[in-house]
Scaffold this motif. Structure first.
Motif, PDB file in Angstrom:
ATOM      1  N   ILE A  12      34.764  -7.511   7.888  1.00  0.00           N
ATOM      2  CA  ILE A  12      34.134  -8.011   6.764  1.00  0.00           C
ATOM      3  C   ILE A  12      33.137  -6.307   6.002  1.00  0.00           C
ATOM      4  O   ILE A  12      33.602  -6.853   4.477  1.00  0.00           O
ATOM      5  N   ALA A  13      32.519  -5.934   6.583  1.00  0.00           N
ATOM      6  CA  ALA A  13      32.274  -4.709   5.647  1.00  0.00           C
ATOM      7  C   ALA A  13      33.224  -3.553   5.733  1.00  0.00           C
ATOM      8  O   ALA A  13      32.935  -2.250   5.489  1.00  0.00           O
ATOM      9  N   GLY A  14      34.207  -3.791   6.287  1.00  0.00           N
ATOM     10  CA  GLY A  14      35.467  -2.533   6.126  1.00  0.00           C
ATOM     11  C   GLY A  14      35.044  -1.053   6.754  1.00  0.00           C
ATOM     12  O   GLY A  14      34.902  -0.578   6.741  1.00  0.00           O
ATOM     13  N   VAL A  15      34.146  -1.515   8.140  1.00  0.00           N
ATOM     14  CA  VAL A  15      33.699  -0.458   9.002  1.00  0.00           C
ATOM     15  C   VAL A  15      33.971  -0.766  10.972  1.00  0.00           C
ATOM     16  O   VAL A  15      34.691  -1.845  11.067  1.00  0.00           O
ATOM     17  N   SER A  16      33.627   0.266  11.364  1.00  0.00           N
ATOM     18  CA  SER A  16      34.853  -0.264  13.041  1.00  0.00           C
ATOM     19  C   SER A  16      32.997  -0.518  13.642  1.00  0.00           C
ATOM     20  O   SER A  16      31.555  -0.867  12.427  1.00  0.00           O
ATOM     21  N   PRO A  17      33.430  -1.736  14.726  1.00  0.00           N
ATOM     22  CA  PRO A  17      32.215  -2.299  15.476  1.00  0.00           C
ATOM     23  C   PRO A  17      31.186  -1.334  15.724  1.00  0.00           C
ATOM     24  O   PRO A  17      30.217  -1.464  16.102  1.00  0.00           O
ATOM     25  N   SER A  18      30.880  -0.423  16.650  1.00  0.00           N
ATOM     26  CA  SER A  18      30.234   0.999  16.651  1.00  0.00           C
ATOM     27  C   SER A  18      29.153   1.043  15.149  1.00  0.00           C
ATOM     28  O   SER A  18      28.647   0.933  15.689  1.00  0.00           O
ATOM     29  N   ALA A  19      30.092   1.225  14.493  1.00  0.00           N
ATOM     30  CA  ALA A  19      29.185   1.349  13.141  1.00  0.00           C
ATOM     31  C   ALA A  19      27.897   0.103  12.959  1.00  0.00           C
ATOM     32  O   ALA A  19      27.133   0.292  12.810  1.00  0.00           O
ATOM     33  N   VAL A  20      28.506  -1.096  12.987  1.00  0.00           N
ATOM     34  CA  VAL A  20      27.771  -2.123  12.595  1.00  0.00           C
ATOM     35  C   VAL A  20      26.921  -1.826  14.744  1.00  0.00           C
ATOM     36  O   VAL A  20      25.477  -2.191  13.930  1.00  0.00           O
ATOM     37  N   SER A  21      26.863  -1.427  15.119  1.00  0.00           N
ATOM     38  CA  SER A  21      26.255  -1.303  16.054  1.00  0.00           C
ATOM     39  C   SER A  21      24.642  -0.642  16.234  1.00  0.00           C
ATOM     40  O   SER A  21      24.071  -1.075  16.253  1.00  0.00           O
ATOM     41  N   ILE A  22      25.433   0.279  15.596  1.00  0.00           N
ATOM     42  CA  ILE A  22      24.632   1.257  15.336  1.00  0.00           C
ATOM     43  C   ILE A  22      23.469   1.438  14.413  1.00  0.00           C
ATOM     44  O   ILE A  22      22.222   1.361  14.060  1.00  0.00           O
ATOM     45  N   VAL A  23      24.317   0.398  13.014  1.00  0.00           N
ATOM     46  CA  VAL A  23      23.022  -0.486  12.383  1.00  0.00           C
ATOM     47  C   VAL A  23      21.856  -1.654  12.979  1.00  0.00           C
ATOM     48  O   VAL A  23      20.830  -1.176  12.413  1.00  0.00           O
ATOM     49  N   LEU A  24      22.794  -2.083  13.619  1.00  0.00           N
ATOM     50  CA  LEU A  24      21.794  -3.317  14.360  1.00  0.00           C
ATOM     51  C   LEU A  24      20.587  -2.364  15.623  1.00  0.00           C
ATOM     52  O   LEU A  24      19.776  -2.909  15.522  1.00  0.00           O
ATOM     53  N   ASN A  25      20.843  -1.802  15.549  1.00  0.00           N
ATOM     54  CA  ASN A  25      20.005  -0.709  16.605  1.00  0.00           C
ATOM     55  C   ASN A  25      19.365  -0.055  16.520  1.00  0.00           C
ATOM     56  O   ASN A  25      18.312   0.788  16.724  1.00  0.00           O
TER      57      ASN A  25
END
Length: 337
Positions: A12-25
């Motif tokens: 949905i955000a148009g980014v990689s899963p690793s980028a989402v993980s970085i944000v969540l952590n």
């Protein structure tokens, strides 16, 4: 709706899963634009894998804790039980969870004993009841956890608090008895809660002096802390040759103990002795006879406390608040002389 995954959020955000993980952590490694976009999606879709992730993402737990000091007196339990209900409702209305725990100071080891919810930073703010040890207050200042002291009798400009004017409440109780013809007035209070005890006795003493009333020393009892000890205080007053026609008690629970003593000794209330208390705890309207008292508005106190604490959590400027204590509740424990 099925539970969202990191991969779906990334898509949905148009980014990689690793980028989402970085944000969540809450780690470095993505641009502020990406971080903002991911957080907006997380908030909009209410994706919170667990409470710990929510804390990491928003630096907020949505928890507020009420911390009691261990071994608080029964008087405090009656008064604060009603405050708890008010604060719980106010927290729910503002989207906060309310937690309860205890805190204490170990004199032997000179150490503040903190509950786990504080150690693990699992709260956004803390509510203390009454006069906490200065060591506990100073410890929380170093922790930088927003807190407020409710029903404090030791007001300080650098400690956020909401309190009642017990000096004025005691003045009002004494003035009422005098207004209905009483001049032989005894007093039951406490030295064991020094700041509270000083305020209430000073209010009583001021009115007595203003009206040039003389009182036997035995009629002033300052050793109450609960219903049992106030029973003993009343017994001491009865041991004097002359009995008062009225009694001011600095707390309703003291008045209830005194009333029991009077009944056990065959003394009628209010025909022989009128009694007035302070607080208007729930129990005061159900004793026999129902107790005349000065109402401390616990609903107002609780609502103001939460509003001030939330403002402080959100880093807004706040100031201490003293509620009015001029609400006389006349019931059947007093009558004109």
């Amino acid at each position: 709706m099925s539970k969202l995954t990191i991969k779906e959020i990334a898509k949905i955000a148009g980014v990689s899963p690793s980028a989402v993980s970085i944000v969540l952590n809450n780690r470095k490694g993505v641009s502020e634009e990406t971080r903002k976009r991911v957080l907006e999606i997380v908030e909009k879709l209410q994706y919170f894998p667990n409470p710990h992730s929510r804390r990491l993402i928003f630096d907020k737990t949505n928890n507020i804790a009420i911390l009691f000091k261990k071994n608080t007196s029964p008087m405090e339990h009656f008064f604060y039980a009603e405050l708890n209900n008010v604060i719980l409702n106010q927290c729910e209305a503002l989207g906060y969870n309310l937690m309860f725990s205890s805190v204490d100071f170990d004199n032997e080891n000179n150490e503040v004993i903190l509950p786990n919810i504080i150690k693990y930073r699992d709260v956004d703010g803390v509510i203390f009841y009454g006069d906490m040890d200065l060591q506990i207050i100073n410890k929380f200042k170093t922790l930088e956890i927003p807190f407020i002291v409710v029903d404090s009798h030791q007001i300080s400009s650098d400690i956020l608090s909401v309190s009642a004017d017990y000096y004025e409440a005691s003045r009002m109780a004494t003035k009422y008895l005098i207004s209905i013809g009483h001049v032989s007035i005894a007093f039951i209070g406490t030295n064991l809660l020094p700041f509270f005890g000083n305020q209430t006795f000073s209010g009583f003493k001021k009115v007595i002096e203003e009206n040039r009333i003389s009182i036997p020393i035995n009629w002033i009892q300052l050793d109450a802390i609960d219903e049992k000890s106030s029973y003993s205080c009343m017994k001491n007053i009865l041991s004097y040759d002359t009995l008062p026609t009225a009694l001011v008690c600095s707390a309703d629970i003291y008045a209830i103990g005194a009333m029991r003593c009077l009944k056990d000794n065959g003394i009628k209330i209010p025909d022989d002795i009128s009694i007035i208390g302070i607080d208007d705890i729930l129990l005061s309207q159900y004793v026999d006879p129902p107790l005349t008292t000065i109402k401390i508005d616990k609903v107002q106190m609780g609502k103001i406390a939460i509003d001030l604490l939330v403002e402080k959590i959100e880093n807004n400027d706040v100031t201490n608040h003293i509620i009015n204590t001029n609400d006389l509740i006349i019931r059947d424990s007093t009558k004109p002389r």
